[in-house]
Design an enzyme around this catalytic site. Structure first.
Site, PDB file in Angstrom:
ATOM      1  N   THR A   8     -39.478 -18.313  -5.533  1.00 55.60           N
ATOM      2  CA  THR A   8     -39.785 -19.404  -4.605  1.00 55.60           C
ATOM      3  C   THR A   8     -40.597 -18.890  -3.421  1.00 55.60           C
ATOM      4  O   THR A   8     -41.589 -19.517  -3.019  1.00 55.60           O
ATOM      5  CB  THR A   8     -38.474 -20.044  -4.102  1.00 55.60           C
ATOM      6  OG1 THR A   8     -37.774 -20.593  -5.228  1.00 55.60           O
ATOM      7  CG2 THR A   8     -38.743 -21.135  -3.083  1.00 55.60           C
ATOM      8  N   HIS A  23     -34.516 -12.405 -11.293  1.00 52.84           N
ATOM      9  CA  HIS A  23     -33.307 -12.889 -11.974  1.00 52.84           C
ATOM     10  C   HIS A  23     -33.590 -13.702 -13.232  1.00 52.84           C
ATOM     11  O   HIS A  23     -32.674 -14.038 -13.966  1.00 52.84           O
ATOM     12  CB  HIS A  23     -32.392 -13.659 -11.007  1.00 52.84           C
ATOM     13  CG  HIS A  23     -32.836 -15.044 -10.665  1.00 52.84           C
ATOM     14  ND1 HIS A  23     -32.275 -16.159 -11.252  1.00 52.84           N
ATOM     15  CD2 HIS A  23     -33.757 -15.507  -9.803  1.00 52.84           C
ATOM     16  CE1 HIS A  23     -32.837 -17.243 -10.750  1.00 52.84           C
ATOM     17  NE2 HIS A  23     -33.740 -16.879  -9.865  1.00 52.84           N
ATOM     18  N   THR A  65     -37.870  -5.072   6.102  1.00 53.62           N
ATOM     19  CA  THR A  65     -37.466  -3.867   5.373  1.00 53.62           C
ATOM     20  C   THR A  65     -37.233  -4.212   3.903  1.00 53.62           C
ATOM     21  O   THR A  65     -36.586  -5.204   3.580  1.00 53.62           O
ATOM     22  CB  THR A  65     -36.198  -3.273   6.007  1.00 53.62           C
ATOM     23  OG1 THR A  65     -36.499  -2.964   7.356  1.00 53.62           O
ATOM     24  CG2 THR A  65     -35.755  -2.012   5.276  1.00 53.62           C
ATOM     25  N   CYS A 107     -32.223 -26.688 -10.216  1.00 54.29           N
ATOM     26  CA  CYS A 107     -32.283 -27.234  -8.871  1.00 54.29           C
ATOM     27  C   CYS A 107     -31.980 -28.723  -8.875  1.00 54.29           C
ATOM     28  O   CYS A 107     -31.480 -29.256  -7.911  1.00 54.29           O
ATOM     29  CB  CYS A 107     -33.669 -27.009  -8.283  1.00 54.29           C
ATOM     30  SG  CYS A 107     -34.413 -25.472  -8.823  1.00 54.29           S
TER      31      CYS A 107
HETATM   32  C1  LIG Z   1     -36.887 -20.107 -11.361  1.00 54.80           C
HETATM   33  C2  LIG Z   1     -38.285 -20.502 -11.122  1.00 54.80           C
HETATM   34  C3  LIG Z   1     -38.881 -20.367  -9.853  1.00 54.80           C
HETATM   35  C4  LIG Z   1     -38.111 -19.912  -8.642  1.00 54.80           C
HETATM   36  O1  LIG Z   1     -37.714 -18.580  -8.713  1.00 54.80           O
HETATM   37  P1  LIG Z   1     -36.477 -18.085  -7.803  1.00 54.80           P
HETATM   38  O2  LIG Z   1     -36.516 -16.606  -7.910  1.00 54.80           O
HETATM   39  O3  LIG Z   1     -35.241 -18.700  -8.405  1.00 54.80           O
HETATM   40  O4  LIG Z   1     -36.713 -18.573  -6.432  1.00 54.80           O
HETATM   41  C5  LIG Z   1     -40.204 -20.705  -9.708  1.00 54.80           C
HETATM   42  N1  LIG Z   1     -40.919 -21.158 -10.756  1.00 54.80           N
HETATM   43  C6  LIG Z   1     -40.396 -21.302 -11.973  1.00 54.80           C
HETATM   44  C7  LIG Z   1     -41.255 -21.794 -13.093  1.00 54.80           C
HETATM   45  C8  LIG Z   1     -39.056 -20.988 -12.206  1.00 54.80           C
HETATM   46  O5  LIG Z   1     -38.547 -21.154 -13.425  1.00 54.80           O
END
Ligand SMILES: *Cc1c(COP(=O)(O)O)cnc(C)c1O
Length: 379
Positions: A72, A201, A237, A325
């Site tokens: 994000t 993740h 950092t 989400c």
């Molecule tokens: C999960 C996801 C994100 C956001 O990544 P985070 O590390 O959870 O903030 C952005 N774009 C796509 C296509 C995702 O699947």
């Protein structure tokens, strides 16, 4: 009860070798990489090694990798950073109606700030019209933001073609590749991508680490102001343990990609074929060939996704109705709506996303319980 996790597009379990690689960086190797003493030196090299491993996976140069706190942040940094840096040159951004909320809401924010956003529609398969995309470019256009692979359907967008258009028309191209990296080959340089977001993740590294790859020479204002970390692109950092973990996850993903994508696609196909054979009127959403190996978006018209997911959960099966989400609220999927999927099929849409620990036995367990659940809910 057996627990079956089929929501890898929401997040993934940390790979044991990744855990092994990063855990030391919370205790013995705790230094700040900016420090010049031994404690700093012990970790500085590890951060740069990790940068090389990320670069190898997506075919960019290590200096182009900027570590962030998540996908994000990388999307926000790309979109708001280009918007701020190029404000004098233009105020127009082109994107699609099927992006992740990290891109959608960054663009909506800029729209409120006076930027003009073109929201491209997509066809039934989830693909935008490239002539329409190119036709939307004006001399005020500063950015095209189109994802690599869709998080809900797994559809692969025509990234190479968009990269060619962007290069020819001299417009920056940001690609949210969070769902693609580690699952399919991503070629930052070859595909003419200017900015590329990825996240730890989603590829068996822990939460709280991501990266934005920024092509050399791209003008970008930072989101965070502070120290000179990440070549002045991202102050703060470094999350050393997270960075080391992301590097290890990228290395493992690169080694395993060919074999894993074949294995996982076979399981995904087994799941889809089994469901289509056993559940009347079930259908697959998204492009049937151009797609990620691990994602199956299926619609069960006449059943409601929240009841389906609840019943699957009672059977120990974790799936999703789309982006995590929105699943707390279960609003109708804007992705499927943009594709022109009928309302009943949107309401009854479930996403199964497979991964490293998924087994054939788990798929067969789903195939044993799912048809009965759908039949009961339809009554
Ligand atoms: C999960 C996801 C994100 C956001 O990544 P985070 O590390 O959870 O903030 C952005 N774009 C796509 C296509 C995702 O699947």
């Amino acid at each position: 009860m057996q627990h079956i996790y089929l929501d890898y597009n929401a997040t993934t379990p940390v790979h044991p070798e990744v855990f092994e690689a990063f855990s030391a960086f919370y205790r013995e190797k705790f230094g700040n990489p900016s420090s010049i003493h031994w404690a700093g030196r012990w970790v500085k090299g590890a951060v740069e090694k990790a940068r090389e491993k990320v670069a190898l996976l997506v075919n960019c140069e290590p200096v182009e990798v900027v570590f962030t706190s998540c996908g994000t942040e990388a999307d926000n940094m790309a979109i708001k950073g280009v918007a701020a840096a190029l404000r004098e040159r233009g105020n127009h951004i082109i994107t699609t109606r099927t992006e992740h909320p990290a891109v959608v809401n960054s663009c909506l924010y800029l729209e409120q700030q006076g930027y003009r956003i073109t929201w491209l529609g997509v066809d039934r398969d989830g693909l935008p019209d490239l002539e329409q995309l190119e036709g939307a470019i004006t001399d005020r256009t500063i950015l095209i933001s189109v994802m690599y692979a869709n998080h809900e359907t797994g559809t692969l967008l025509p990234v190479r073609e968009i990269g060619e258009i962007a290069a020819r028309r001299r417009v920056y191209f940001h690609c949210d590749a969070v769902q693609a990296v580690g699952k399919v080959p991503v070629d930052f340089r070859g595909e003419n991508i200017g900015l590329l977001a990825l996240s730890g993740h989603k590829i068996c590294a822990p939460k709280g680490i991501g990266a934005l790859v920024v092509r050399k020479g791209v003008k970008l204002s930072p989101l965070l102001h502070g120290g000179p970390q990440e070549r002045n692109r991202r102050a703060g950092t470094e999350n050393v343990a997270g960075i080391v973990a992301l590097g290890k996850a990228c290395e493992l993903a690169l080694d395993a990609m060919t074999a894993e994508s074949r294995r996982i696609a076979a399981l995904r196909d087994r799941l889809e074929a089994g469901i289509l054979a056993a559940v009347p009127e079930a259908r697959v959403n998204g492009h049937r060939e151009r797609r990620l190996p691990n994602t199956a978006s299926l619609s069960f018209p006449g059943a409601e996704a929240d009841s389906l997911l609840l019943n699957l959960d009672l059977a120990g099966i974790a799936a999703s109705s789309g982006s995590a989400c929105s699943s707390g609220t279960l609003k109708a999927s804007p992705v499927l709506a943009a594709m022109g999927v009928e309302p009943a099929s949107i309401r009854g849409a479930v996403r199964f996303s497979l991964g490293r620990e998924t087994t054939e036995g788990e798929i067969d367990s789903v195939l044993r319980v799912l048809p009965g659940i759908v039949e009961r809910l339809r009554k």
